[in-house]
Design a protein around this motif. Structure first.
Motif, PDB file in Angstrom:
ATOM      1  N   LEU A  73       0.925  -1.000   0.044  1.00  0.00           N
ATOM      2  CA  LEU A  73       0.249   0.103   0.000  1.00  0.00           C
ATOM      3  C   LEU A  73       0.898   1.337  -0.056  1.00  0.00           C
ATOM      4  O   LEU A  73       1.857   1.322   0.552  1.00  0.00           O
ATOM      5  N   LYS A  74       0.378   2.257  -0.775  1.00  0.00           N
ATOM      6  CA  LYS A  74       1.104   3.497  -0.905  1.00  0.00           C
ATOM      7  C   LYS A  74       0.308   4.576  -0.186  1.00  0.00           C
ATOM      8  O   LYS A  74      -0.942   4.353  -0.196  1.00  0.00           O
ATOM      9  N   PRO A  75       0.747   5.835   0.199  1.00  0.00           N
ATOM     10  CA  PRO A  75      -0.023   7.055   0.647  1.00  0.00           C
ATOM     11  C   PRO A  75      -1.108   7.264  -0.321  1.00  0.00           C
ATOM     12  O   PRO A  75      -2.241   7.692   0.091  1.00  0.00           O
ATOM     13  N   GLU A  76      -0.994   7.269  -1.635  1.00  0.00           N
ATOM     14  CA  GLU A  76      -1.993   7.430  -2.601  1.00  0.00           C
ATOM     15  C   GLU A  76      -3.245   6.653  -2.593  1.00  0.00           C
ATOM     16  O   GLU A  76      -4.287   6.686  -3.391  1.00  0.00           O
ATOM     17  N   ASP A  77      -3.047   5.400  -1.937  1.00  0.00           N
ATOM     18  CA  ASP A  77      -4.146   4.659  -1.898  1.00  0.00           C
ATOM     19  C   ASP A  77      -5.216   4.917  -0.618  1.00  0.00           C
ATOM     20  O   ASP A  77      -6.285   4.260  -0.578  1.00  0.00           O
ATOM     21  N   THR A  78      -4.890   5.984   0.037  1.00  0.00           N
ATOM     22  CA  THR A  78      -5.765   6.453   1.102  1.00  0.00           C
ATOM     23  C   THR A  78      -7.007   7.030   0.394  1.00  0.00           C
ATOM     24  O   THR A  78      -7.224   7.918  -0.634  1.00  0.00           O
ATOM     25  N   ALA A  79      -8.033   6.261   0.850  1.00  0.00           N
ATOM     26  CA  ALA A  79      -9.663   6.730   0.304  1.00  0.00           C
ATOM     27  C   ALA A  79     -10.590   5.920   1.114  1.00  0.00           C
ATOM     28  O   ALA A  79     -10.303   5.017   1.875  1.00  0.00           O
ATOM     29  N   ARG A  80     -11.827   6.146   0.825  1.00  0.00           N
ATOM     30  CA  ARG A  80     -12.911   5.623   1.292  1.00  0.00           C
ATOM     31  C   ARG A  80     -13.148   4.459   0.110  1.00  0.00           C
ATOM     32  O   ARG A  80     -13.102   5.028  -1.010  1.00  0.00           O
ATOM     33  N   TYR A  81     -13.288   3.027   0.285  1.00  0.00           N
ATOM     34  CA  TYR A  81     -13.399   2.179  -0.650  1.00  0.00           C
ATOM     35  C   TYR A  81     -14.874   1.878  -0.590  1.00  0.00           C
ATOM     36  O   TYR A  81     -15.330   1.476   0.457  1.00  0.00           O
ATOM     37  N   TYR A  82     -15.510   1.476  -1.667  1.00  0.00           N
ATOM     38  CA  TYR A  82     -17.011   1.124  -1.824  1.00  0.00           C
ATOM     39  C   TYR A  82     -16.959  -0.189  -2.692  1.00  0.00           C
ATOM     40  O   TYR A  82     -16.253  -0.064  -3.701  1.00  0.00           O
ATOM     41  N   CYS A  83     -17.660  -1.006  -2.380  1.00  0.00           N
ATOM     42  CA  CYS A  83     -18.180  -2.127  -3.220  1.00  0.00           C
ATOM     43  C   CYS A  83     -19.287  -1.411  -4.173  1.00  0.00           C
ATOM     44  O   CYS A  83     -20.498  -0.931  -3.401  1.00  0.00           O
ATOM     45  N   ALA A  84     -19.675  -2.377  -5.245  1.00  0.00           N
ATOM     46  CA  ALA A  84     -20.831  -2.023  -6.005  1.00  0.00           C
ATOM     47  C   ALA A  84     -21.099  -3.298  -6.840  1.00  0.00           C
ATOM     48  O   ALA A  84     -20.231  -4.232  -7.028  1.00  0.00           O
ATOM     49  N   ALA A  85     -22.385  -3.445  -7.116  1.00  0.00           N
ATOM     50  CA  ALA A  85     -22.755  -4.440  -7.778  1.00  0.00           C
ATOM     51  C   ALA A  85     -23.487  -4.069  -9.159  1.00  0.00           C
ATOM     52  O   ALA A  85     -24.071  -3.052  -9.273  1.00  0.00           O
ATOM     53  N   ASP A  86     -23.393  -4.926 -10.250  1.00  0.00           N
ATOM     54  CA  ASP A  86     -23.651  -4.502 -11.430  1.00  0.00           C
ATOM     55  C   ASP A  86     -24.105  -5.517 -12.554  1.00  0.00           C
ATOM     56  O   ASP A  86     -23.664  -6.649 -12.630  1.00  0.00           O
ATOM     57  N   ARG A  87     -25.354  -5.333 -13.063  1.00  0.00           N
ATOM     58  CA  ARG A  87     -25.949  -6.378 -13.908  1.00  0.00           C
ATOM     59  C   ARG A  87     -25.966  -6.130 -15.222  1.00  0.00           C
ATOM     60  O   ARG A  87     -26.949  -6.846 -15.843  1.00  0.00           O
ATOM     61  N   ARG A  88     -25.296  -5.285 -15.682  1.00  0.00           N
ATOM     62  CA  ARG A  88     -25.047  -4.829 -17.045  1.00  0.00           C
ATOM     63  C   ARG A  88     -24.394  -5.821 -17.919  1.00  0.00           C
ATOM     64  O   ARG A  88     -24.215  -5.817 -19.045  1.00  0.00           O
ATOM     65  N   TYR A  89     -23.522  -6.666 -17.148  1.00  0.00           N
ATOM     66  CA  TYR A  89     -22.668  -7.690 -17.847  1.00  0.00           C
ATOM     67  C   TYR A  89     -21.596  -6.894 -18.680  1.00  0.00           C
ATOM     68  O   TYR A  89     -21.685  -7.218 -20.128  1.00  0.00           O
ATOM     69  N   CYS A  90     -21.079  -6.192 -18.541  1.00  0.00           N
ATOM     70  CA  CYS A  90     -19.881  -5.142 -19.270  1.00  0.00           C
ATOM     71  C   CYS A  90     -18.940  -6.198 -19.845  1.00  0.00           C
ATOM     72  O   CYS A  90     -18.504  -7.264 -19.502  1.00  0.00           O
ATOM     73  N   SER A  91     -18.533  -5.755 -21.069  1.00  0.00           N
ATOM     74  CA  SER A  91     -17.910  -6.710 -21.868  1.00  0.00           C
ATOM     75  C   SER A  91     -16.284  -6.103 -21.830  1.00  0.00           C
ATOM     76  O   SER A  91     -15.582  -6.690 -22.224  1.00  0.00           O
TER      77      SER A  91
END
Length: 130
Positions: free
Chosen positions: A86-104
């Protein structure tokens, strides 16, 4: 009621590791592609990584490629983000998300800070101390 619950964030030294988890409930988790985004104060939400519902496809932001690994366990309705070196620039709030578009492809998963995703968690804070 649909819910995504992240955990595993915290304070870590430069070069350290964390493993984020996100548990889904209230929807058919196994039918959704899953992703992690992050947002630092004063910045736009940024794509980090995505994994397809089948686990056959993975996509990473170049900034984390080689250091972060996304995985999922559909039986546990959980998606993970292993973060190493990990690096200082990784500092953030991390969010997970769900997607049903089935991106390609990458652009679909990463575009516009996650516009188009169906469900979002509340986030977990990651702080990397130098």
């Amino acid at each position: 009621q649909v819910q995504l619950s992240e955990s595993g964030g915290g304070l870590v030294d430069v070069g350290g590791s964390l493993r984020l988890s996100c548990v889904g409930s209230g929807f058919n988790f196994e039918n959704y592609d899953m992703a992690w985004f992050r947002q630092a104060p004063g910045t736009k939400r940024e794509f980090v990584a995505a994994i397809s519902w089948s686990t056959r496809s993975f996509y990473y932001n170049d900034a984390v490629k080689g250091r972060f690994t996304i995985s999922r366990d559909n039986a546990k309705k959980t998606v993970y983000l292993q973060m190493d070196n990990l690096k200082p620039e990784d500092t953030a709030r991390y969010y997970c998300a769900a997607d049903r578009r089935y991106c390609s492809g990458y652009e679909c998963y990463a575009a516009n800070g996650g516009d188009g995703y169906d469900y979002w968690g509340q986030g977990t804070q990651v702080t990397v101390s130098s």
